[in-house]
Scaffold this active site. Structure first.
Site, PDB file in Angstrom:
ATOM      1  N   ASP A 207       0.840  -1.195   0.000  1.00 41.44           N
ATOM      2  CA  ASP A 207       0.000   0.000   0.000  1.00 41.44           C
ATOM      3  C   ASP A 207       0.876   1.246   0.000  1.00 41.44           C
ATOM      4  O   ASP A 207       2.020   1.231   0.468  1.00 41.44           O
ATOM      5  CB  ASP A 207      -0.890   0.034   1.248  1.00 41.44           C
ATOM      6  CG  ASP A 207      -1.946  -1.064   1.238  1.00 41.44           C
ATOM      7  OD1 ASP A 207      -2.179  -1.646   0.169  1.00 41.44           O
ATOM      8  OD2 ASP A 207      -2.512  -1.331   2.316  1.00 41.44           O
ATOM      9  N   GLN A 208       0.325   2.338  -0.487  1.00 43.55           N
ATOM     10  CA  GLN A 208       1.082   3.583  -0.583  1.00 43.55           C
ATOM     11  C   GLN A 208       1.738   3.957   0.746  1.00 43.55           C
ATOM     12  O   GLN A 208       2.899   4.350   0.788  1.00 43.55           O
ATOM     13  CB  GLN A 208       0.169   4.719  -1.047  1.00 43.55           C
ATOM     14  CG  GLN A 208       0.877   6.066  -1.149  1.00 43.55           C
ATOM     15  CD  GLN A 208      -0.041   7.166  -1.637  1.00 43.55           C
ATOM     16  OE1 GLN A 208      -1.187   6.928  -1.976  1.00 43.55           O
ATOM     17  NE2 GLN A 208       0.458   8.392  -1.685  1.00 43.55           N
TER      18      GLN A 208
END
Length: 359
Positions: A140-141
Site C-alpha cells: 500500500d502507498q
C-alpha cells in the site's frame, strides 16, 4: 523497443537426464512456464542447445548446455524520474528495495509520476540498462518495507509461483490499538470490496479466502506491536483483518477504530488524518470508559501520519541461483519514534495490581 537479449540462463544436463526431451528439461528442470515457453519459441535466440537453435522436441545428451534468452524490454509508458529509493539487493535478475511510506509502487490513474516505478526506471536508464518494471508484489502507498522487482519474465514467473505455493515468507510489523484477545493465532476471514465504499475492503462470507497469522511481540498501555505473516495477498489484508478482531492499526485513517463511528466521527478517505483530539461534547453516546479509551486512541493516531505498518522481512528462493535469499528493512524514523514512545509509556506504567502510592 528491443535492442538485444539479457544474459542467458543455462542448465547443464546431468547423466541421469540423458535422453530426455528438451521440452521436459525446460518445463521440469528449468521451471519455464507454458506462457514463457511459447514466447521463447517465437524468439530467434530464445531456446538454444549447445549454442544452436533447436526444436523443443529434440532429445538431450548428458553434458549438453540448455540456454534460454529473453529479449530486453523497457517500460515505455513509465516516465523516468530522479527519485530517491533504498536498494537492499540487486543482480541481473532482481532488484529488492526498501519502499518508503507515502510512495505509490506503480503509476495509476491520477498518479503518473512520483512513484517507485518512475524512480527505478530512471535509475536503470542512468546505468544504461533496459528492464521492464515488474513488481512481484505490492505494498500500500503508506506501507513501508521490503519490495521485490523482477528484471525479466522468468524471474517474475518463478517468484510469483513461490508466492502461490506459499513458500515465500513475508513478515510485517504492525502497531495496533488494543491487544488481541489471543496473543498468537490465525485470522481466517474472506475479504472483498465494501459495496457501500468500493475503495474499502471488508471481511464478508462471500469474499476471497484470506489468511493472516499473527503474534503479539510487545504490549503497551492500550496498544500492541504485532508480527504478521501473510498466507494470502488481498488488498488491505492486514488492515482489514486486524480491524476485524478489534485491533485496527494505529494511524490508519481509512480503517479507524469502531469507537470513532460510535462517536459519530466517520472513517476518512485514503490517507486522511485522524483528529488530533476528540472533543468530548461530540461523543455523548459514549460512556466514561469509552470516552477515555477514545481519547487514548485519538492521541496515538495523531502521533503518526500513516498506518503503522512495515514489511520488515521477506525470504524466497532465487529464481536462477536457487539459493535462499532473506532481506530485512530497518524501521523508518516515524515508526521507530512511535515504538520508542510506546515502550517509554509501558516502562512508566504500573504493573497490574500495583498501587504507585503503596509503600
Amino acid at each position: 523497443m528491443t535492442t538485444g537479449y539479457y544474459s542467458p540462463i543455462t542448465y547443464q544436463v546431468p547423466p541421469s537426464e540423458d535422453g530426455w526431451l528438451l521440452k521436459t528439461i525446460l518445463q521440469k528442470r528449468m521451471d519455464v512456464s507454458r506462457k514463457l515457453l511459447s514466447r521463447l519459441k517465437m524468439t530467434e535466440q530464445g531456446i538454444m542447445l549447445n549454442g544452436e537453435r533447436v526444436y523443443i522436441s529434440v532429445r538431450v545428451n548428458a553434458g549438453d548446455a540448455v540456454q534460454i534468452r529473453m529479449e530486453q524490454e523497457t517500460s515505455e509508458d513509465i516516465l523516468p524520474q530522479p527519485l530517491p529509493f533504498e536498494i537492499l539487493y540487486e543482480d541481473e535478475h532482481l532488484l529488492v528495495v526498501n519502499k518508503a511510506a507515502g510512495m505509490i509502487v506503480h503509476p495509476t490513474h491520477g498518479h503518473y509520476t512520483d512513484t517507485l516505478a518512475n524512480g527505478v526506471v530512471y535509475y536503470w536508464a542512468q546505468k544504461g540498462e533496459q528492464f521492464r518494471f515488474r513488481p512481484v508484489h505490492r505494498l500500500d502507498q503508506e506501507t513501508s518495507g521490503v519490495l521485490v522487482i523482477a528484471k525479466n519474465p522468468y524471474s517474475h514467473q518463478h517468484i510469483s509461483e513461490q508466492m502461490i505455493a506459499g513458500t515465500v515468507d513475508k513478515r510485517y510489523n504492525a502497531w495496533v490499538h488494543g491487544v488481541p484477545p489471543v496473543l498468537s493465532g490465525d485470522i481466517d476471514g474472506p475479504i472483498d470490496r465494501d459495496p457501500a465504499e468500493p475503495h474499502r475492503r471488508i471481511v464478508t462470507p462471500d469474499g476471497y479466502p484470506s489468511l493472516t497469522r499473527y503474534e503479539v511481540k510487545e504490549v503497551y498501555p492500550g496498544a500492541a506491536k504485532v508480527e504478521l505473516k501473510l498466507e494470502s495477498g488481498r488488498t488491505h489484508q492486514i488492515r482489514v483483518h486486524m480491524g476485524s478482531i478489534g485491533c485496527p492499526l494505529i494511524g490508519d485513517g481509512m480503517y479507524r477504530h469502531p469507537l470513532y463511528s460510535k462517536a459519530g466521527l466517520p472513517a476518512g478517505e485514503p490517507g486522511a488524518r485522524v483528529p488530533e483530539r476528540v472533543q468530548l461534547e461530540r461523543v455523548a453516546e459514549l460512556d466514561a470508559g469509552e470516552r477515555a479509551q477514545l481519547e487514548r486512541i485519538a492521541e496515538l493516531d495523531a502521533s503518526i501520519s500513516r498506518q503503522a505498518l512495515h514489511a520488515v522481512r521477506l525470504s524466497f528462493q532465487h529464481p536462477v541461483l536457487r539459493t535462499e535469499l532473506a532481506f530485512e528493512a530497518p524501521l523508518p524514523p516515524d515508526l521507530a519514534l512511535l515504538q520508542a514512545k510506546l515502550q517509554r509509556e509501558a516502562a512508566a506504567a504500573p504493573a497490574p495490581g500495583c498501587d504507585r502510592n503503596e509503600r
